[in-house]
Design an enzyme around this catalytic site. Structure first.
Site, PDB file in Angstrom:
ATOM      1  N   PHE A 140      27.343   0.227  31.646  1.00  0.00           N
ATOM      2  CA  PHE A 140      26.285  -0.785  31.336  1.00  0.00           C
ATOM      3  C   PHE A 140      25.671  -0.923  32.101  1.00  0.00           C
ATOM      4  O   PHE A 140      26.222  -1.804  33.419  1.00  0.00           O
ATOM      5  CB  PHE A 140      27.567  -1.264  30.133  1.00  0.00           C
ATOM      6  CG  PHE A 140      27.545  -1.351  29.247  1.00  0.00           C
ATOM      7  CD1 PHE A 140      28.902   0.215  28.851  1.00  0.00           C
ATOM      8  CD2 PHE A 140      27.872  -2.030  28.270  1.00  0.00           C
ATOM      9  CE1 PHE A 140      28.626   0.183  27.661  1.00  0.00           C
ATOM     10  CE2 PHE A 140      28.034  -1.522  26.453  1.00  0.00           C
ATOM     11  CZ  PHE A 140      29.151  -0.659  26.621  1.00  0.00           C
ATOM     12  N   ASP A 141      24.351  -1.355  32.044  1.00  0.00           N
ATOM     13  CA  ASP A 141      22.990  -1.185  33.499  1.00  0.00           C
ATOM     14  C   ASP A 141      21.759  -1.451  32.288  1.00  0.00           C
ATOM     15  O   ASP A 141      22.318  -0.937  31.815  1.00  0.00           O
ATOM     16  CB  ASP A 141      22.783   0.468  33.603  1.00  0.00           C
ATOM     17  CG  ASP A 141      22.108   0.451  34.722  1.00  0.00           C
ATOM     18  OD1 ASP A 141      21.254  -1.116  35.099  1.00  0.00           O
ATOM     19  OD2 ASP A 141      21.346   1.534  35.216  1.00  0.00           O
ATOM     20  N   THR A 142      21.871  -2.900  33.204  1.00  0.00           N
ATOM     21  CA  THR A 142      20.904  -3.928  32.786  1.00  0.00           C
ATOM     22  C   THR A 142      19.890  -3.053  33.590  1.00  0.00           C
ATOM     23  O   THR A 142      18.370  -3.911  33.228  1.00  0.00           O
ATOM     24  CB  THR A 142      20.847  -5.362  32.696  1.00  0.00           C
ATOM     25  OG1 THR A 142      20.702  -5.803  33.960  1.00  0.00           O
ATOM     26  CG2 THR A 142      22.181  -5.525  31.871  1.00  0.00           C
TER      27      THR A 142
END
Length: 452
Positions: A140-142
């Site tokens: 999960f990568d903003t």
């Protein structure tokens, strides 16, 4: 060296730098005053668990190198040499030298498990894709906006034990005609492939016809990571790499079904943390949430920071002591896909000058210090908000052995952002600060964690 002298040196160093004019507007909001966008809407929590598969050898330099690759910045030659040595010691082959810059939901009770790799290098969570659902572990990568995966189209020689998206086994998968995707990294490597539309479910929240980017070519840095089957981007849609038409992220597509148009990051050191979607859990932070405006022009969760101070504390309030504030305005992005905290060099230098024996080491690829040193708190000022990063979180990794129990030299979780277009507030920051990613109001919120 005393803080006063550090301040003088830092001030002289930043005089020649390009600084951000003006402090950002900070608005404090109590949790009870936050608006609900959809009564009875979806929300879900993703608790983390530990993954023992990660090999910790060379953790610090490897984390730094991943940031260079991710943001297409040329790797320093000393770091390339060090990576080659680490790769040989890990038995995963040589690292190609980089000589130039590359071209450019249903209810709150729903829960899935997220997995941070050993030493908290990567955070993974199970995502269900297709019909019947296939579970893949994704990062999960903003700091990116692609949902790309290892799949049945990925060449055998580029797989490393990952679970695959078996396209032919999903009755709801169909190819998005004439569409492709491609991501280039700072070492010149590239991941690319085809695009499919399929059902995606996270925490009980389902999105139909979500763009799934199937890898037909994968960078070796991903092939060597057997635990991760791809990336789940949570940046803004504008930096999605699908061509000719950019595709929406899962969060953008799920937004209308969520109770609140936001998600939160509550990451911890050496114990489980979590991501929450569609709601804010008031037990995960203390006091009000301090919100700052987000500038999404470049597609990232970008904000303005004001400067720093060293020591003191106050659990985010800065009221227990009054350490000297040094103005170093800078643009920064909030990136859960980055392990370290990369900030302007004058701040990093001023901080480590407070640590006896600390030095910037080209041989090790960054600032290191004696493992028995007591690290002061680093306080990052974001307008009127003071984000305290406890010194213990800045002791990121052992250097001369693979265990903190035996190491004498340790790697700093705070390193220089020189060469990058912005500072990068990664997981070292998130472990200290509860963070809200609010799409509806285009803002980021920060609050201190409860005292242990």
């Amino acid at each position: 060296m005393k803080l006063a002298s550090v301040t003088a040196v830092a001030t002289s160093l930043i005089a020649s730098a390009t600084l951000v004019a003006g402090a950002p507007r900070v608005v404090q909001v109590q949790p009870r005053d936050l608006k609900v966008r959809k009564i009875g809407g979806s929300s879900f929590k993703l608790p983390q668990i530990h993954n023992d598969m990660f090999r910790q050898h060379g953790k610090g330099p490897r984390a730094l190198a991943k940031i260079y690759e991710k943001y297409e910045v040329e790797l320093p030659s000393d770091l390339v040499v060090l990576l080659q040595k680490i790769a040989q010691e890990l038995g995963i082959g040589a690292v190609a030298a980089a000589t130039h810059k590359a071209p450019s939901a249903t209810s709150r009770a729903c829960s899935v498990s997220a997995v941070p790799q050993l030493f908290d290098v990567e955070y993974l969570a199970p995502v269900q894709i297709g019909t019947p659902p296939q579970t893949l572990m994704l990062n999960f990568d903003t700091g990116s906006s692609d949902l790309w995966v290892f799949s049945s189209e990925t060449p055998l020689r580029q797989r490393g034990g990952q679970d695959l998206y078996q396209i032919e086994d999903s009755s709801t998968a169909h190819r998005l005609g004439n569409s492709t995707w491609s991501i280039t990294y700072g070492d010149g490597s590239r991941s690319s492939g085809n695009v499919y539309l399929d059902s995606v479910t996270v925490g009980g929240v389902n999105v139909f016809n979500q763009a799934i980017e199937s890898a037909t070519k994968v960078s070796s840095s991903f092939t060597n990571d057997a635990a991760s089957s791809g990336v789940f981007g949570l940046g803004f849609d504008s930096i999605n790499t699908v061509s000719p038409v950019k595709q929406k992220t899962f969060f953008s597509n799920a937004l209308e079904s969520l109770e609140m148009g936001l998600f939160t990051a509550n990451l911890n050191k050496a114990e489980p943390g979590n991501y929450n979607f569609g709601f804010i859990d008031p037990t995960e932070f203390t006091g009000p949430i301090s919100f700052v405006d987000v500038n999404a022009t470049r597609g990232f969760w970008e904000f303005e920071a004001t400067g720093f101070s060293i020591g003191g504390g106050g659990n985010g309030t800065g009221n227990s002591t009054s350490p000297m504030f040094v103005p170093v305005g800078h643009s920064a992005i909030a990136d859960t896909g980055t392990s370290l905290l990369l900030i302007p060099a004058p701040i990093v230098q001023a901080y480590f000058w407070q640590v006896p024996g600390a030095q910037s080491s080209a041989r090790v690829g960054g600032w290191v210090f004696p493992c028995n040193a007591t690290l002061p708190d680093l306080i990052m000022h974001i307008g009127t908000y003071k984000a305290v990063i406890p010194g213990e979180l800045i002791n990121y990794a052992p250097v001369d052995t693979d265990s903190f129990d035996t190491a004498t030299v340790c790697y700093g979780g705070v390193q220089s952002s020189s060469g990058f277009p912005f500072a990068i507030y990664g997981d070292v920051f998130f472990k200290a600060q509860f963070t809200v990613f609010d799409v509806d109001e285009m803002r980021l919120g920060f609050a201190p964690k409860p005292a242990l």
